[in-house]
Design a protein around this motif. Sequence first.
Motif, PDB file in Angstrom:
ATOM      1  N   GLU A 100       0.910  -1.007  -0.008  1.00  0.00           N
ATOM      2  CA  GLU A 100       0.033   0.150  -0.034  1.00  0.00           C
ATOM      3  C   GLU A 100       0.860   1.083  -0.086  1.00  0.00           C
ATOM      4  O   GLU A 100       0.412   2.169  -0.627  1.00  0.00           O
ATOM      5  CB  GLU A 100      -0.869   0.023   1.442  1.00  0.00           C
ATOM      6  N   LEU A 101       1.723   1.257   0.775  1.00  0.00           N
ATOM      7  CA  LEU A 101       2.830   2.314   0.915  1.00  0.00           C
ATOM      8  C   LEU A 101       3.610   2.525  -0.468  1.00  0.00           C
ATOM      9  O   LEU A 101       3.837   3.748  -0.874  1.00  0.00           O
ATOM     10  CB  LEU A 101       3.613   2.440   2.072  1.00  0.00           C
ATOM     11  N   VAL A 102       4.027   1.618  -1.234  1.00  0.00           N
ATOM     12  CA  VAL A 102       4.436   1.596  -2.441  1.00  0.00           C
ATOM     13  C   VAL A 102       3.418   2.342  -3.259  1.00  0.00           C
ATOM     14  O   VAL A 102       3.953   3.273  -4.290  1.00  0.00           O
ATOM     15  CB  VAL A 102       5.113  -0.063  -3.097  1.00  0.00           C
ATOM     16  N   TRP A 103       2.251   1.844  -3.386  1.00  0.00           N
ATOM     17  CA  TRP A 103       1.376   2.631  -4.360  1.00  0.00           C
ATOM     18  C   TRP A 103       1.423   3.823  -3.991  1.00  0.00           C
ATOM     19  O   TRP A 103       1.207   4.948  -4.743  1.00  0.00           O
ATOM     20  CB  TRP A 103       0.071   1.744  -4.321  1.00  0.00           C
ATOM     21  N   HIS A 104       1.127   4.056  -2.784  1.00  0.00           N
ATOM     22  CA  HIS A 104       1.028   5.536  -2.105  1.00  0.00           C
ATOM     23  C   HIS A 104       2.445   6.570  -2.741  1.00  0.00           C
ATOM     24  O   HIS A 104       1.972   7.604  -3.096  1.00  0.00           O
ATOM     25  CB  HIS A 104       1.149   5.688  -0.729  1.00  0.00           C
ATOM     26  N   GLY A 105       3.565   5.944  -2.604  1.00  0.00           N
ATOM     27  CA  GLY A 105       4.734   6.733  -3.201  1.00  0.00           C
ATOM     28  C   GLY A 105       4.649   6.795  -4.565  1.00  0.00           C
ATOM     29  O   GLY A 105       5.109   7.775  -5.113  1.00  0.00           O
ATOM     30  N   MET A 106       4.218   5.811  -5.456  1.00  0.00           N
ATOM     31  CA  MET A 106       4.219   6.093  -6.718  1.00  0.00           C
ATOM     32  C   MET A 106       3.157   7.158  -7.174  1.00  0.00           C
ATOM     33  O   MET A 106       3.640   7.783  -8.131  1.00  0.00           O
ATOM     34  CB  MET A 106       3.861   4.648  -7.462  1.00  0.00           C
ATOM     35  N   GLY A 107       2.135   7.203  -6.586  1.00  0.00           N
ATOM     36  CA  GLY A 107       1.180   8.154  -6.673  1.00  0.00           C
ATOM     37  C   GLY A 107       1.628   9.693  -6.408  1.00  0.00           C
ATOM     38  O   GLY A 107       1.618  10.732  -7.094  1.00  0.00           O
ATOM     39  N   ALA A 108       2.381   9.422  -5.144  1.00  0.00           N
ATOM     40  CA  ALA A 108       2.856  10.908  -4.461  1.00  0.00           C
ATOM     41  C   ALA A 108       4.115  11.369  -5.672  1.00  0.00           C
ATOM     42  O   ALA A 108       3.949  12.709  -5.776  1.00  0.00           O
ATOM     43  CB  ALA A 108       3.552  10.781  -3.341  1.00  0.00           C
ATOM     44  N   GLN A 109       4.864  10.528  -6.148  1.00  0.00           N
ATOM     45  CA  GLN A 109       5.847  10.815  -7.021  1.00  0.00           C
ATOM     46  C   GLN A 109       5.307  11.437  -8.249  1.00  0.00           C
ATOM     47  O   GLN A 109       5.789  12.668  -8.651  1.00  0.00           O
ATOM     48  CB  GLN A 109       6.601   9.390  -7.470  1.00  0.00           C
ATOM     49  N   VAL A 110       4.097  10.964  -8.684  1.00  0.00           N
ATOM     50  CA  VAL A 110       3.449  11.625 -10.035  1.00  0.00           C
ATOM     51  C   VAL A 110       3.080  12.969  -9.721  1.00  0.00           C
ATOM     52  O   VAL A 110       3.080  13.743 -10.265  1.00  0.00           O
ATOM     53  CB  VAL A 110       2.446  10.459 -10.401  1.00  0.00           C
ATOM     54  N   GLN A 111       2.652  13.184  -8.465  1.00  0.00           N
ATOM     55  CA  GLN A 111       1.908  14.419  -7.934  1.00  0.00           C
ATOM     56  C   GLN A 111       3.068  15.342  -8.109  1.00  0.00           C
ATOM     57  O   GLN A 111       2.763  16.578  -8.522  1.00  0.00           O
ATOM     58  CB  GLN A 111       1.326  14.143  -6.639  1.00  0.00           C
ATOM     59  N   LEU A 112       4.103  15.079  -7.284  1.00  0.00           N
ATOM     60  CA  LEU A 112       5.358  15.947  -7.221  1.00  0.00           C
ATOM     61  C   LEU A 112       5.674  16.269  -8.669  1.00  0.00           C
ATOM     62  O   LEU A 112       6.260  17.500  -8.920  1.00  0.00           O
ATOM     63  CB  LEU A 112       6.177  15.438  -6.193  1.00  0.00           C
ATOM     64  N   VAL A 113       6.109  15.371  -9.464  1.00  0.00           N
ATOM     65  CA  VAL A 113       6.760  15.685 -10.756  1.00  0.00           C
ATOM     66  C   VAL A 113       5.919  16.434 -11.669  1.00  0.00           C
ATOM     67  O   VAL A 113       6.277  17.124 -12.222  1.00  0.00           O
ATOM     68  CB  VAL A 113       7.385  14.168 -11.110  1.00  0.00           C
ATOM     69  N   PHE A 114       4.669  15.856 -11.951  1.00  0.00           N
ATOM     70  CA  PHE A 114       3.827  16.516 -12.580  1.00  0.00           C
ATOM     71  C   PHE A 114       3.608  17.961 -12.238  1.00  0.00           C
ATOM     72  O   PHE A 114       3.438  18.886 -12.971  1.00  0.00           O
ATOM     73  CB  PHE A 114       2.519  15.730 -13.076  1.00  0.00           C
ATOM     74  N   GLY A 115       3.147  18.262 -10.867  1.00  0.00           N
ATOM     75  CA  GLY A 115       2.700  19.230 -10.303  1.00  0.00           C
ATOM     76  C   GLY A 115       3.981  20.274 -10.423  1.00  0.00           C
ATOM     77  O   GLY A 115       3.781  21.606 -10.921  1.00  0.00           O
ATOM     78  N   MET A 116       5.102  20.049  -9.939  1.00  0.00           N
ATOM     79  CA  MET A 116       6.414  20.900  -9.904  1.00  0.00           C
ATOM     80  C   MET A 116       7.173  20.958 -11.075  1.00  0.00           C
ATOM     81  O   MET A 116       7.658  22.226 -11.417  1.00  0.00           O
ATOM     82  CB  MET A 116       6.938  20.496  -8.524  1.00  0.00           C
ATOM     83  N   GLN A 117       7.573  19.693 -11.643  1.00  0.00           N
ATOM     84  CA  GLN A 117       8.633  19.924 -12.761  1.00  0.00           C
ATOM     85  C   GLN A 117       7.551  19.984 -14.048  1.00  0.00           C
ATOM     86  O   GLN A 117       8.293  20.556 -15.007  1.00  0.00           O
ATOM     87  CB  GLN A 117       9.148  18.565 -12.730  1.00  0.00           C
ATOM     88  N   VAL A 118       6.512  19.631 -14.189  1.00  0.00           N
ATOM     89  CA  VAL A 118       5.815  19.736 -15.383  1.00  0.00           C
ATOM     90  C   VAL A 118       4.898  20.937 -15.519  1.00  0.00           C
ATOM     91  O   VAL A 118       5.162  21.719 -16.592  1.00  0.00           O
ATOM     92  CB  VAL A 118       5.071  18.341 -15.854  1.00  0.00           C
TER      93      VAL A 118
END
Length: 212
Positions: A100-118
Amino acid sequence: MPEQVRLVGRSSSHYTRLARLFAEELDIAYAFEPVHDLASRDPVDYAGNPALKLPVLVLPEGPVFGAENICRTLVAGARQPRRILWTEQLPDPRARNAQELVWHGMGAQVQLVFGMQVARLPAENLYFAKAADGFRNALAWLDANLESVLRGLPPRDVSLLEASLFCLLEHLDFRNTLPLAPYRHLAAFAAAWRERPASQRTAYAFDVVAPG
């Protein structure tokens, strides 16, 4: 499974890499079709996925949406049976919490990368600040519990937990999001998985548009 299937995704995506890892581990041939414009809002650019998400496995009978769904489809169609450990086969709540925490981390990574870098939105926004805090907390928990979780897993060739965790950890460095060095057990796990041939054949990269 057809002689060659088509996988639509991005070489820089941890979800896409998870699907590619399974295809490589299962020795399934596939044609990779990169999506270059993540700003697109046209489902056609995502192989028909109405959620505008990747990856998508394109089969003669229709598309398969989502990384885990694709992994299960690939396993079901593989010529050679492999011992695959799925989430529902994890032996105890701690192992399931890890997934569950791996899935959470993958979702958070998308959130951070897309939101801040893209999208280039400000990092100090509470939406991203809380996501980063939760991400760090999840990594700390995984680091503290990883060894006991892995010791408790039954014999397997590939587990969804380990494959998805590796994709997440490698993505941290690739996208320069959070340093992995403070998490000693996670760093050692990633280094070991990096030696697998399937891992080396699916290394992260940015897809380049061909000239002309």
